[in-house]
Design a protein around this motif. Sequence first.
Motif, PDB file in Angstrom:
ATOM      1  N   PRO A   1       0.807  -1.218   0.000  1.00  0.00           N
ATOM      2  CA  PRO A   1       0.000   0.000   0.000  1.00  0.00           C
ATOM      3  C   PRO A   1       0.845   1.275   0.000  1.00  0.00           C
ATOM      4  CG  PRO A   1      -0.956  -1.598   1.488  1.00  0.00           C
ATOM      5  CD  PRO A   1       0.362  -2.152   1.054  1.00  0.00           C
ATOM      6  N   LEU A   2       2.000   1.220   0.637  1.00  0.00           N
ATOM      7  CA  LEU A   2       2.902   2.366   0.627  1.00  0.00           C
ATOM      8  C   LEU A   2       3.442   2.607  -0.781  1.00  0.00           C
ATOM      9  CD1 LEU A   2       3.772   4.227   2.929  1.00  0.00           C
ATOM     10  CD2 LEU A   2       5.805   2.811   3.222  1.00  0.00           C
ATOM     11  N   VAL A   3       3.770   1.533  -1.486  1.00  0.00           N
ATOM     12  CA  VAL A   3       4.217   1.657  -2.875  1.00  0.00           C
ATOM     13  C   VAL A   3       3.126   2.308  -3.740  1.00  0.00           C
ATOM     14  CG1 VAL A   3       4.682   0.328  -4.981  1.00  0.00           C
ATOM     15  CG2 VAL A   3       5.938  -0.183  -2.902  1.00  0.00           C
ATOM     16  N   ARG A   4       1.889   1.892  -3.518  1.00  0.00           N
ATOM     17  CA  ARG A   4       0.793   2.464  -4.310  1.00  0.00           C
ATOM     18  C   ARG A   4       0.693   3.964  -4.080  1.00  0.00           C
ATOM     19  NH1 ARG A   4      -3.056  -2.212  -2.053  1.00  0.00           N
ATOM     20  NH2 ARG A   4      -2.357  -3.977  -3.337  1.00  0.00           N
ATOM     21  N   GLU A   5       0.835   4.383  -2.830  1.00  0.00           N
ATOM     22  CA  GLU A   5       0.824   5.822  -2.541  1.00  0.00           C
ATOM     23  C   GLU A   5       2.000   6.525  -3.213  1.00  0.00           C
ATOM     24  OE1 GLU A   5       0.141   7.646   1.226  1.00  0.00           O
ATOM     25  OE2 GLU A   5      -0.691   5.806   2.073  1.00  0.00           O
ATOM     26  N   ALA A   6       3.156   5.887  -3.166  1.00  0.00           N
ATOM     27  CA  ALA A   6       4.344   6.481  -3.765  1.00  0.00           C
ATOM     28  C   ALA A   6       4.182   6.644  -5.275  1.00  0.00           C
ATOM     29  CB  ALA A   6       5.575   5.631  -3.447  1.00  0.00           C
ATOM     30  N   LEU A   7       3.528   5.692  -5.905  1.00  0.00           N
ATOM     31  CA  LEU A   7       3.240   5.803  -7.336  1.00  0.00           C
ATOM     32  C   LEU A   7       2.361   7.017  -7.621  1.00  0.00           C
ATOM     33  CD1 LEU A   7       2.596   2.056  -8.167  1.00  0.00           C
ATOM     34  CD2 LEU A   7       4.225   3.496  -9.407  1.00  0.00           C
ATOM     35  N   THR A   8       1.314   7.180  -6.817  1.00  0.00           N
ATOM     36  CA  THR A   8       0.421   8.318  -6.990  1.00  0.00           C
ATOM     37  C   THR A   8       1.163   9.637  -6.789  1.00  0.00           C
ATOM     38  OG1 THR A   8      -1.469   7.010  -6.248  1.00  0.00           O
ATOM     39  CG2 THR A   8      -1.702   9.394  -6.147  1.00  0.00           C
ATOM     40  N   ALA A   9       2.119   9.634  -5.876  1.00  0.00           N
ATOM     41  CA  ALA A   9       2.882  10.840  -5.572  1.00  0.00           C
ATOM     42  C   ALA A   9       3.986  11.125  -6.589  1.00  0.00           C
ATOM     43  CB  ALA A   9       3.495  10.724  -4.178  1.00  0.00           C
ATOM     44  N   GLY A  10       4.233  10.194  -7.510  1.00  0.00           N
ATOM     45  CA  GLY A  10       5.282  10.384  -8.506  1.00  0.00           C
ATOM     46  C   GLY A  10       6.658   9.966  -8.044  1.00  0.00           C
ATOM     47  N   ALA A  11       6.742   9.300  -6.888  1.00  0.00           N
ATOM     48  CA  ALA A  11       8.039   8.835  -6.403  1.00  0.00           C
ATOM     49  C   ALA A  11       8.524   7.606  -7.164  1.00  0.00           C
ATOM     50  CB  ALA A  11       7.968   8.525  -4.909  1.00  0.00           C
ATOM     51  N   TYR A  12       7.576   6.882  -7.770  1.00  0.00           N
ATOM     52  CA  TYR A  12       7.875   5.828  -8.733  1.00  0.00           C
ATOM     53  C   TYR A  12       7.060   6.112  -9.989  1.00  0.00           C
ATOM     54  CZ  TYR A  12       9.636   2.848  -4.895  1.00  0.00           C
ATOM     55  OH  TYR A  12      10.336   2.331  -3.832  1.00  0.00           O
ATOM     56  N   VAL A  13       7.581   5.698 -11.119  1.00  0.00           N
ATOM     57  CA  VAL A  13       6.840   5.763 -12.382  1.00  0.00           C
ATOM     58  C   VAL A  13       6.904   4.379 -13.008  1.00  0.00           C
ATOM     59  CG1 VAL A  13       6.666   6.788 -14.665  1.00  0.00           C
ATOM     60  CG2 VAL A  13       7.349   8.205 -12.714  1.00  0.00           C
ATOM     61  N   ARG A  14       5.741   3.752 -13.171  1.00  0.00           N
ATOM     62  CA  ARG A  14       5.701   2.406 -13.734  1.00  0.00           C
ATOM     63  C   ARG A  14       5.204   2.440 -15.173  1.00  0.00           C
ATOM     64  NH1 ARG A  14       2.739  -3.119 -11.345  1.00  0.00           N
ATOM     65  NH2 ARG A  14       3.339  -4.437 -13.121  1.00  0.00           N
ATOM     66  N   ASP A  15       5.910   1.729 -16.027  1.00  0.00           N
ATOM     67  CA  ASP A  15       5.514   1.561 -17.422  1.00  0.00           C
ATOM     68  C   ASP A  15       5.607   0.073 -17.732  1.00  0.00           C
ATOM     69  OD1 ASP A  15       4.966   1.673 -20.111  1.00  0.00           O
ATOM     70  OD2 ASP A  15       6.799   2.753 -20.673  1.00  0.00           O
ATOM     71  N   GLY A  16       4.480  -0.631 -17.620  1.00  0.00           N
ATOM     72  CA  GLY A  16       4.499  -2.080 -17.809  1.00  0.00           C
ATOM     73  C   GLY A  16       5.314  -2.739 -16.719  1.00  0.00           C
ATOM     74  N   ASP A  17       6.326  -3.483 -17.122  1.00  0.00           N
ATOM     75  CA  ASP A  17       7.188  -4.155 -16.152  1.00  0.00           C
ATOM     76  C   ASP A  17       8.413  -3.329 -15.789  1.00  0.00           C
ATOM     77  OD1 ASP A  17       5.537  -6.333 -15.966  1.00  0.00           O
ATOM     78  OD2 ASP A  17       6.599  -7.504 -17.496  1.00  0.00           O
ATOM     79  N   GLN A  18       8.470  -2.093 -16.274  1.00  0.00           N
ATOM     80  CA  GLN A  18       9.594  -1.217 -15.972  1.00  0.00           C
ATOM     81  C   GLN A  18       9.179  -0.188 -14.920  1.00  0.00           C
ATOM     82  OE1 GLN A  18      12.669  -1.804 -17.397  1.00  0.00           O
ATOM     83  NE2 GLN A  18      11.594  -3.593 -18.241  1.00  0.00           N
TER      84      GLN A  18
END
Length: 207
Positions: free
Chosen positions: A77-94
């Motif tokens: 769940p923390l990762v999901r929040e980080a994605l929303t915040a732009g701390a991670y950017v996911r493109d498929g498996d990258q």
Amino acid sequence: MTVATTHHVPYFSQWESAALVPEFVSGTTAAADDPLWESSGADTPEEYAFWAPRMCGMACLRMALGHFGQPVPPSVPLVREALTAGAYVRDGDQVQGLIYAPFAAWVASRWGLFAEARPQLSVDQVDAEVSRGRLVLLSVHKSIRTLDPQPKARGGHLVLAVGSGPDHLAIHNPSGFPEQSQQFHQVPKADLGRFFAGRGVVLGRAQ
């Protein structure tokens, strides 16, 4: 001379079963077979297996949250929040990240902590931050877990500086090996340079 300082910081591995890290790293056990995967908050073993090797930054954040008296969310769940915040950017498996500036902004707004991205960071500056009661995410090569004499690169993995002394930094390593390099692993400063990329994020109590 640096005065020895060590903070009492809880430890979290980026895998739920910290005792099995050597097996996950070597590939002898798949992350999806982690018997504790559900504790991560993932919906499926596959979701957990995708993120576990990439969650060093979230593990460091969980350690810091625990140290600074904040609730510690499960890792996925923390990762999901980080994605929303732009701390991670996911493109498929990258996945790109951890991206320091949006990560620091998210931590500051979400938990009210001091958080500062430091694209240039020296060992002396890490010492100074730890001495004033802060923790520092350091970008190092993953082979710091065994103090590899010839790492392939610098950076690419995050550990948390939790202490320092005249000749060493003490780190919590989310992918460290049990009884060897997970908690309060003392890395000689003379060895740090071959792993440390000279950047990171400083975390502390609100000023």
